[in-house]
Design a protein around this motif. Structure first.
Motif, PDB file in Angstrom:
ATOM      1  N   VAL A 145     -48.576 127.822  14.683  1.00 46.24           N
ATOM      2  CA  VAL A 145     -48.007 128.416  13.458  1.00 46.24           C
ATOM      3  C   VAL A 145     -47.056 129.515  13.920  1.00 46.24           C
ATOM      4  O   VAL A 145     -47.444 130.396  14.685  1.00 46.24           O
ATOM      5  CB  VAL A 145     -49.106 129.023  12.552  1.00 46.24           C
ATOM      6  CG1 VAL A 145     -48.485 129.691  11.328  1.00 46.24           C
ATOM      7  CG2 VAL A 145     -50.110 127.960  12.117  1.00 46.24           C
TER       8      VAL A 145
ATOM      9  N   GLN B  34     -43.893 132.533  13.262  1.00 46.35           N
ATOM     10  CA  GLN B  34     -43.653 133.689  12.385  1.00 46.35           C
ATOM     11  C   GLN B  34     -42.785 133.308  11.183  1.00 46.35           C
ATOM     12  O   GLN B  34     -42.978 133.812  10.085  1.00 46.35           O
ATOM     13  CB  GLN B  34     -42.941 134.766  13.209  1.00 46.35           C
ATOM     14  CG  GLN B  34     -42.446 135.933  12.401  1.00 46.35           C
ATOM     15  CD  GLN B  34     -41.814 137.008  13.276  1.00 46.35           C
ATOM     16  OE1 GLN B  34     -41.831 136.921  14.491  1.00 46.35           O
ATOM     17  NE2 GLN B  34     -41.247 138.008  12.652  1.00 46.35           N
TER      18      GLN B  34
ATOM     19  N   LEU C 281     -41.144 131.946   7.996  1.00 50.94           N
ATOM     20  CA  LEU C 281     -41.780 131.451   6.783  1.00 50.94           C
ATOM     21  C   LEU C 281     -41.277 130.050   6.437  1.00 50.94           C
ATOM     22  O   LEU C 281     -41.885 129.367   5.633  1.00 50.94           O
ATOM     23  CB  LEU C 281     -41.523 132.409   5.624  1.00 50.94           C
ATOM     24  CG  LEU C 281     -42.141 133.812   5.800  1.00 50.94           C
ATOM     25  CD1 LEU C 281     -41.841 134.686   4.594  1.00 50.94           C
ATOM     26  CD2 LEU C 281     -43.632 133.750   6.033  1.00 50.94           C
TER      27      LEU C 281
ATOM     28  N   LYS D  77     -46.415 130.032   1.673  1.00 46.55           N
ATOM     29  CA  LYS D  77     -45.862 129.122   2.689  1.00 46.55           C
ATOM     30  C   LYS D  77     -46.668 129.224   3.986  1.00 46.55           C
ATOM     31  O   LYS D  77     -46.952 128.208   4.634  1.00 46.55           O
ATOM     32  CB  LYS D  77     -44.396 129.484   2.986  1.00 46.55           C
ATOM     33  CG  LYS D  77     -43.439 129.083   1.887  1.00 46.55           C
ATOM     34  CD  LYS D  77     -42.024 129.380   2.343  1.00 46.55           C
ATOM     35  CE  LYS D  77     -41.137 129.649   1.168  1.00 46.55           C
ATOM     36  NZ  LYS D  77     -39.811 130.113   1.518  1.00 46.55           N
ATOM     37  N   GLN D  78     -47.040 130.451   4.348  1.00 45.83           N
ATOM     38  CA  GLN D  78     -47.823 130.602   5.580  1.00 45.83           C
ATOM     39  C   GLN D  78     -49.203 129.966   5.419  1.00 45.83           C
ATOM     40  O   GLN D  78     -49.753 129.408   6.362  1.00 45.83           O
ATOM     41  CB  GLN D  78     -47.979 132.080   5.980  1.00 45.83           C
ATOM     42  CG  GLN D  78     -46.859 132.676   6.789  1.00 45.83           C
ATOM     43  CD  GLN D  78     -46.321 131.836   7.921  1.00 45.83           C
ATOM     44  OE1 GLN D  78     -45.859 130.710   7.714  1.00 45.83           O
ATOM     45  NE2 GLN D  78     -46.331 132.348   9.127  1.00 45.83           N
TER      46      GLN D  78
ATOM     47  N   PRO E  28     -47.919 135.232  12.810  1.00 42.97           N
ATOM     48  CA  PRO E  28     -47.767 134.428  11.593  1.00 42.97           C
ATOM     49  C   PRO E  28     -47.658 135.266  10.324  1.00 42.97           C
ATOM     50  O   PRO E  28     -47.171 134.759   9.316  1.00 42.97           O
ATOM     51  CB  PRO E  28     -49.051 133.590  11.563  1.00 42.97           C
ATOM     52  CG  PRO E  28     -50.050 134.396  12.321  1.00 42.97           C
ATOM     53  CD  PRO E  28     -49.269 135.095  13.394  1.00 42.97           C
ATOM     54  N   PHE E  29     -48.075 136.523  10.364  1.00 44.17           N
ATOM     55  CA  PHE E  29     -48.063 137.326   9.129  1.00 44.17           C
ATOM     56  C   PHE E  29     -47.017 138.441   9.183  1.00 44.17           C
ATOM     57  O   PHE E  29     -46.991 139.308   8.322  1.00 44.17           O
ATOM     58  CB  PHE E  29     -49.450 137.941   8.883  1.00 44.17           C
ATOM     59  CG  PHE E  29     -50.582 136.941   8.943  1.00 44.17           C
ATOM     60  CD1 PHE E  29     -50.402 135.635   8.489  1.00 44.17           C
ATOM     61  CD2 PHE E  29     -51.817 137.296   9.454  1.00 44.17           C
ATOM     62  CE1 PHE E  29     -51.428 134.704   8.548  1.00 44.17           C
ATOM     63  CE2 PHE E  29     -52.858 136.368   9.513  1.00 44.17           C
ATOM     64  CZ  PHE E  29     -52.655 135.074   9.063  1.00 44.17           C
TER      65      PHE E  29
END
Ligand code: ATP
Ligand code: MG
Length: 273
Positions: free
Chosen positions: A100, A102, A104, A161-162, A182-183
């Motif tokens: 996953v 970063q 979006l 989306k994440q 990822p966040f």
């Protein structure tokens, strides 16, 4: 008195071979070549990650975190050293790993949310259409997005989306989940919520996780162990256990965060959170 029983010879049991770590990054140096220049991203990184661990990697910008994750994913071959998953050398991307990013926008914009997950399941896990749709819906339910299954990605918020990207990643059932900040693009409140959701997902499944983040507090919340990289080119600066269960909170978390801050600032470098 009965005669003594003859001693039964007992075959000495061979000691069980130790289980190899799920991930072994073995003295890996990574280099990028562009425009006639060679940049060393990380140098001689030696790292063993056991099955079920959640390893958080933190370090200053440009120290090679994404390069390291990319090499584990199989996108970048080491200049020296080697990477192995469950004892098998990594020579390219494989279904045992899912990543996953970063950004979006990692969903296919022309496919609905359900199709984004199901398509990955059909291609990577070889599921039939009906089975893939059912598995996609189950994965979306786990991230509370089943009601948006027919929506297109551009109609979702960044956090949604994440969550779809995370649902897709976990539905692939990889042995190793890789997450690169990822966040990072989310606001503070959404970010905190996503950390909680990720930990809740882990309660059920527990694949092994390598999670890259700039945010020390996030590393302390998510990781069961934290590895700090030095400024460019990255070398392992410290390897800190968070505790078996992870989910470090309160004064214990504050003390660990302080320790990580001190170690990173002692290094100087282009450090930002
Ligand atoms: N494709 C590339 N071509 C050339 N150099 C690259 C490439 N990708 C990364 N680099 C260089 O490799 C080094 C490590 O970059 P990398 O993106 O791995 O760092 P990072 O720790 O992930 O940084 P950040 O925290 O800013 O995301 C940097 O000096 C970067 O400029
Ligand atoms: Mg990066």
């Amino acid at each position: 008195m009965s005669p003594a029983e003859p001693a039964v010879p007992v075959a000495a049991e061979a000691p069980a071979a130790p289980e190899p770590p799920l991930l072994h990054v073995q003295w890996v140096t990574l280099r990028h070549r562009s425009g006639g220049r060679t940049v060393t991203a990380v140098e001689e990184v030696e790292l063993r990650v056991a099955r079920g661990e959640r390893l958080a990697i933190v370090g200053p910008s440009g120290c090679g975190k994404s390069s390291l994750l990319g090499a584990i994913a199989g996108f970048l071959a080491p200049a020296s050293g080697r990477i192995a998953i469950a004892g098998r050398p990594v020579s390219g991307p494989g279904p045992d790993r899912a990543i996953v990013f970063q950004e979006l926008d990692q969903l296919l914009p022309w496919k609905t949310v359900r199709e984004n997950v199901a398509f990955a399941l059909r291609t990577a896990r070889g599921l039939g259409r009906r089975e893939a749709d059912a598995a996609a819906e189950a994965a979306l339910a786990r991230v509370r997005l089943l009601d948006r299954a027919d929506a297109y990605p551009h109609t979702l918020s960044g956090g949604m989306k994440q969550r779809v990207a995370i649902a897709r990643c976990l539905a692939l059932r990889p042995a190793l989940v890789l997450m690169d900040e990822p966040f990072a693009s989310l606001d503070a409140l959404s970010r905190r919520r996503m950390q909680d959701e990720l930990l809740a997902l882990w309660d059920g499944a527990s694949p092994t996780l390598v999670f890259v983040t700039h945010a020390i507090e996030e590393a302390v919340r998510i990781g069961t162990r934290i590895v700090l990289l030095s400024p460019h080119p990255g070398r392992i600066r410290a390897d800190l256990p968070v505790g078996r269960a992870g989910r470090c909170e309160g004064p214990e978390a504050a003390a660990l965060s302080r320790r990580v801050h001190e170690l990173l600032h002692a290094d100087g470098g282009d450090w930002c959170i």
